[in-house]
Design a protein around this motif. Structure first.
Motif, PDB file in Angstrom:
ATOM      1  N   UNK A 151      35.323  31.345  33.812  1.00 44.40           N
ATOM      2  CA  UNK A 151      36.263  31.717  32.756  1.00 44.40           C
ATOM      3  C   UNK A 151      35.868  31.212  31.378  1.00 44.40           C
TER       4      UNK A 151
ATOM      5  N   UNK B 246      43.363  34.200  30.480  1.00 39.91           N
ATOM      6  CA  UNK B 246      42.512  33.105  30.964  1.00 39.91           C
ATOM      7  C   UNK B 246      43.291  31.805  31.212  1.00 39.91           C
ATOM      8  N   UNK B 247      44.603  31.914  31.268  1.00 38.04           N
ATOM      9  CA  UNK B 247      45.391  30.762  31.726  1.00 38.04           C
ATOM     10  C   UNK B 247      44.995  30.408  33.151  1.00 38.04           C
ATOM     11  N   UNK B 248      45.068  29.149  33.481  1.00 41.67           N
ATOM     12  CA  UNK B 248      44.761  28.753  34.852  1.00 41.67           C
ATOM     13  C   UNK B 248      45.549  29.593  35.856  1.00 41.67           C
ATOM     14  N   UNK B 249      46.819  29.800  35.575  1.00 42.75           N
ATOM     15  CA  UNK B 249      47.668  30.484  36.557  1.00 42.75           C
ATOM     16  C   UNK B 249      47.336  31.966  36.703  1.00 42.75           C
ATOM     17  N   UNK B 250      46.563  32.506  35.796  1.00 41.18           N
ATOM     18  CA  UNK B 250      46.158  33.910  35.905  1.00 41.18           C
ATOM     19  C   UNK B 250      44.806  34.065  36.598  1.00 41.18           C
ATOM     20  N   UNK B 251      43.966  33.060  36.477  1.00 37.48           N
ATOM     21  CA  UNK B 251      42.574  33.174  36.937  1.00 37.48           C
ATOM     22  C   UNK B 251      42.378  32.510  38.302  1.00 37.48           C
ATOM     23  N   UNK B 252      43.054  31.389  38.445  1.00 37.18           N
ATOM     24  CA  UNK B 252      42.945  30.558  39.623  1.00 37.18           C
ATOM     25  C   UNK B 252      43.269  31.350  40.890  1.00 37.18           C
ATOM     26  N   UNK B 253      42.515  31.097  41.962  1.00 36.74           N
ATOM     27  CA  UNK B 253      42.810  31.717  43.251  1.00 36.74           C
ATOM     28  C   UNK B 253      42.865  33.236  43.161  1.00 36.74           C
ATOM     29  N   UNK B 254      41.997  33.815  42.346  1.00 39.48           N
ATOM     30  CA  UNK B 254      41.923  35.269  42.290  1.00 39.48           C
ATOM     31  C   UNK B 254      40.513  35.666  41.871  1.00 39.48           C
ATOM     32  N   UNK B 255      40.176  36.903  42.094  1.00 41.79           N
ATOM     33  CA  UNK B 255      38.856  37.431  41.742  1.00 41.79           C
ATOM     34  C   UNK B 255      39.073  38.877  41.344  1.00 41.79           C
TER      35      UNK B 255
ATOM     36  N   UNK C 232      35.372  34.958  37.955  1.00 48.60           N
ATOM     37  CA  UNK C 232      35.482  34.101  39.136  1.00 48.60           C
ATOM     38  C   UNK C 232      36.268  32.834  38.759  1.00 48.60           C
ATOM     39  N   UNK C 233      37.129  32.363  39.652  1.00 43.63           N
ATOM     40  CA  UNK C 233      37.998  31.246  39.289  1.00 43.63           C
ATOM     41  C   UNK C 233      37.285  29.909  39.230  1.00 43.63           C
ATOM     42  N   UNK C 234      36.477  29.755  38.228  1.00 44.52           N
ATOM     43  CA  UNK C 234      35.831  28.477  37.982  1.00 44.52           C
ATOM     44  C   UNK C 234      35.532  28.414  36.487  1.00 44.52           C
ATOM     45  N   UNK C 235      35.155  27.254  36.009  1.00 46.29           N
ATOM     46  CA  UNK C 235      34.979  27.072  34.573  1.00 46.29           C
ATOM     47  C   UNK C 235      33.626  27.587  34.101  1.00 46.29           C
TER      48      UNK C 235
END
Lengths: 343, 343, 343, 343
Positions: A180, A191-200, A235-238
């Motif tokens: 992200x 790109x909020x954590x809650x939008x990106x995290x645990x998703x692809x 991809x849910x990573x930095x």
């Protein structure tokens, strides 16, 4: 010591550049500008740099920048092209980490970036900053167009095969992912954590600005037109970028592993993994490395290349420092030799 | 109420099955076996099921299982085939979530799974449990081979195009990703958080067991040989599967969006997104849905299909419950209608 | 069927409310308003609700809202208090998920929220919506102040001990963590994935708005002043809240495990874990449950309570639905009975 | 150049040590042993070290280790104590990253670690390797007991207050979190990504091995008994440790900020943040730093200290290198000066 300036250092590319320059043995950060954060100490915005960087952001100031040997632009597209002519005129060299000087075809650039170019005469002069493809051009350049992250990962992956004429070029497929941080540090819901995290998810499947840039590099290498399908994914990573490249073998390309190992034998930042390996993005995190693996698909005439970089380092700030090293005759790896922090 | 048994319910597929059955209006869990955890209350191992499941794991016991109407096998490959003949002989129907009955070609199965089949005569009888492809066969089956997760995501993505003859079938590319739960709940270094987190990599690029299974489905649909390159990747998240499918258009396939919408108009678990959308895995998390998008690649003769499922639900336990619903004449969506928890 | 309206449903609390109401057996969503997104279909903004919710966001409209039996406010603080008097006057009941009616002391409210209250006369009437503390009050209320997430997790954790007089109340410590969804869906740099991911930090250690709310509840229970240190932390995950509560035992409180089990024996949404357990936030994800563990610290006169909830469910939208159920005489658990999706 | 050996370098502490030593200007890795991986190239197990480390794991061999100036033990508890006497006898110095020499009280050690000590006579000789507390002792030590991660984060947080006598010591509360790498690289279900990800829980609330170690340090500093409640929690991230410390002020401790700044003014690896800040673990990731903030709780007699380290660096391998630097008279920061990679 090379005196260095940064324009627009408050994004993720900026802080990565700050980190790399903080420990560079032959470069010294003299000025960093940010319209919105002038006056703020750099290490207040980025506490990881406490004890490393002790200057403040300032308003953009041409004189201060022109007093540097080199200025990095880590700015939104369209910013660098307005300031570069003045800097070059005052003998300050430039590495633009944005896209202003990446595309040689001005009409294509205007189409994709939605504006007219402010200094078209400099586009042709700019050296495309992929050292593995254009090292000599970079050494002598006043102005370097630092490549995009996807073009770096994809370009390095296909370079050996295209140079060897080993693949059909009409139906290349590049299925890529990015962490992200590639979307920048601007406040956006997407790109909020809650939008990106645990998703692809894929994005830009109907057209992404890096498509013409990738095509330009590939066509330069193979000397002809290229048919390319490019789909980026989030991809849910930095940090981290992975390119999965699919192409059809042409003729008999011989031992692919050997082809890659030979092509990159002298490259300090390209590491061809042993046959059978799958590169992991974490092994290049925070480094300027590209790690590659190549193989034939099982029971097939397809060749698969897997290519990983850190999108902020080899895909942006690290490659910019590599280019600086080349432009000023320094050791190419200076300031870029720390291994990845793993796990 | 259908009386249900589960063999091997301590993995991620098992706990997902337990969750779905706990709230199923017409099924009741009667027995769950686990050689290693006999005696342990289910809700001690999985505290999320406290108040939902109040039985204990028991040793595998044929009589107890045969007293059920249906037995799910959520076991390692090679386990189900040893018990299925006895259960069928006693009129207990079976859904195998493992791979024992997925491949019709016994030699191929033996090659990929490294053992001889224990009941080859039942393989031909087994119905392949992809309802969108084989609903009638499932309704009447005594034995259902529940599909693999990748074959589900990939199969549903290409089904409309293959049925319509709209793509060349000699060079299909499936670039897929899975969350780490696909690797199971066994203690392995490779799926520790510290190994998977903040990284992305391909795996099995030299051959994955789902390759022949995908090929079998595709060849069944298009009635001929298929050339397929399949590369799975591991993405740092728990659940979710995304397939990015690339193919070359054949002839004039017409309006792709319409083709997909019509094909799946009556399917309760396939959702064709509006043109231009990119499906996100999180929108199907914990649900039995497959969400799809189809498009032409820009300036190209390639078609791109993006397909998402939850690997543990539509890719495993949810589809198993869907198959149970079909086998017993229940509403196909019974127990499978909760929307995804988002964010 | 209860006709329900939502004001401000575009945040994370809103989408959780939408999910819960979509499957509620006795409530029907009639109107949802959003000043910034009027006209947008709900399922376009939240694709997880495709097939579940088929209405559009509208401009706030008093008549449409007053036509509902109940209106939920999922709005920024200060919004509900402007509309609630009109709705109550037209016999529409209200659950405010914001903070407008949580604090009985108006001066304290004005201090912490930085504004004057628009309808102070309704504050005293409002029922504090923690059913485990105030079930009867909620049943009869026209207006319910849905508690904050931290006050819910902390309050339920200390309730049995305070009621029993088993702890000293002058030096309570609540060291709590929340997933990032607690910070909302607004675009802010601080909750970007790249800022939150792979990091942990405290925030608000010098004062957080939930401090006076927690104190109000605790003082109501123990009937006297309370000394409380409350430090919230941000944990790199989407959902989940964990409170670690430390207090000094007073006198002989007897068997703590038994005390907790008895206190919550009839509570449908509070689950006291067996002695020795450590509750995990994932076991309550997407559920309205609070899971608790209590123990004496080793070799010490301290008592430790561990309390987990889902900050968006029991900490917000789920508790709001629980309150609706109570207000309208429905089964308290209606629409709230799905177990957590795990892993 | 100091010649260095590592016993047991296949865990996360080991790979961190390898990373730090690879770039250390005055140390050279000569031998690394691993019973289970003898013969494997180090960079095959850890591809991030390709080009950095070119030796193989070997069987433990006393002669090879005794030929080193210093041996690091990155082994399970109970291993080092069996080999240390022989190494010391042959004039090889030792830093034990395990717990064998951390507790001066042998009975306490035996209780917590469940075995008898193999060389009790060396325990008293061992220097506790927290340089900020025991720098001179470390300089002259043959044998250093490298502290645990929690004792480091907690100890550094309370040190200034205890030395100044500014807090009551009978009811200290340490509510701490650790990333999953603290649990090591062994294959365990409990640290699989799917078990840890998107969840938060306490563990060891009934007693953790670091409790007596923390108490030993605190009691050494304040010269008397200490009452301590210590609860560790597992946070879904790879690296990072955060201690939230709560204590009651005693007398008038004066300006807490100043107290901390003065205490750590000359410490190269302790960074006291400005008043009002909240340290983030990511700012110390991969570094040997401890970042601290101290404050009075609002409206209270409590003092709150927030302390962050990287559990693998200052909490393990980095501190071990710092200790090596001290033992051999090198610059204390040698090899430990790279800033954190952020984001």
């Amino acid at each position: 010591m090379i005196e260095v300036g940064i324009v627009g250092g408050t994004g993720y590319t900026g802080v990565e550049l700050l980190r790399l320059l903080a420990r560079h043995p032959q470069a010294r950060l003299r000025v960093i500008t940010s319209r919105g954060n002038a006056g703020t100490p750099v290490d207040e915005m980025f506490p990881s740099l406490r004890g490393e960087v002790d200057i403040r952001f300032t308003e953009p100031d041409l004189d201060a920048l022109a007093a540097c040997d080199l200025v990095f632009f880590a700015t939104p597209n369209g910013t660098a092209m307005k300031m570069v002519p003045d800097l070059l005129a005052r003998d300050t060299r430039v590495v633009d980490l944005g896209a202003d000087f990446r595309l040689q075809d001005l009409a294509t650039w205007a189409d994709w970036y939605g504006m007219e170019h402010a200094c078209p005469e400099l586009v042709a002069e700019a050296a495309y900053g992929l050292p593995e493809l254009n090292r000599e051009g970079i050494r002598e350049a006043r102005l370097v167009a630092n490549p995009g992250c996807y073009p770096t990962a994809v370009g390095l992956g296909w370079l050996p095969l295209l140079e060897a004429g080993g693949i059909e070029t009409d139906r290349l497929v590049a299925s890529c992912v990015s962490g992200a941080s590639g979307a920048g540090r601007a406040a956006k819901v997407g790109t909020l954590l809650c939008e990106v995290n645990e998703s692809f998810k894929a994005y830009g499947a109907d057209g992404h600005r890096h498509l013409p840039e990738i095509r330009q590099s590939l066509e330069q290498v193979c000397g002809g037109g290229v048919g390319l399908t490019f789909v980026p994914h989030l991809v849910p990573m930095t940090r981290g970028m992975h390119a999965s490249l699919y192409a059809t073998v042409k003729g008999d390309p011989g031992d692919l592993q050997l082809l890659f190992e030979r092509r990159y034998a002298d490259e300090p930042f390209v590491d061809v993994l042993p046959a059978g390996a799958h590169p992991e993005t974490r092994t290049v995190r925070g480094t300027n490395l590209c790690r590659l693996a190549v193989r034939r698909a099982p029971e097939s005439d397809q060749v698969i290349v897997l290519s990983v970089i850190d999108n902020l380092t080899k895909g942006a700030a690290g490659q910019a420092v590599q280019n600086m090293n080349l432009m000023f005759g320094l050791e190419e790896t200076a300031g870029l030799d720390a291994p990845a922090v793993l796990p």
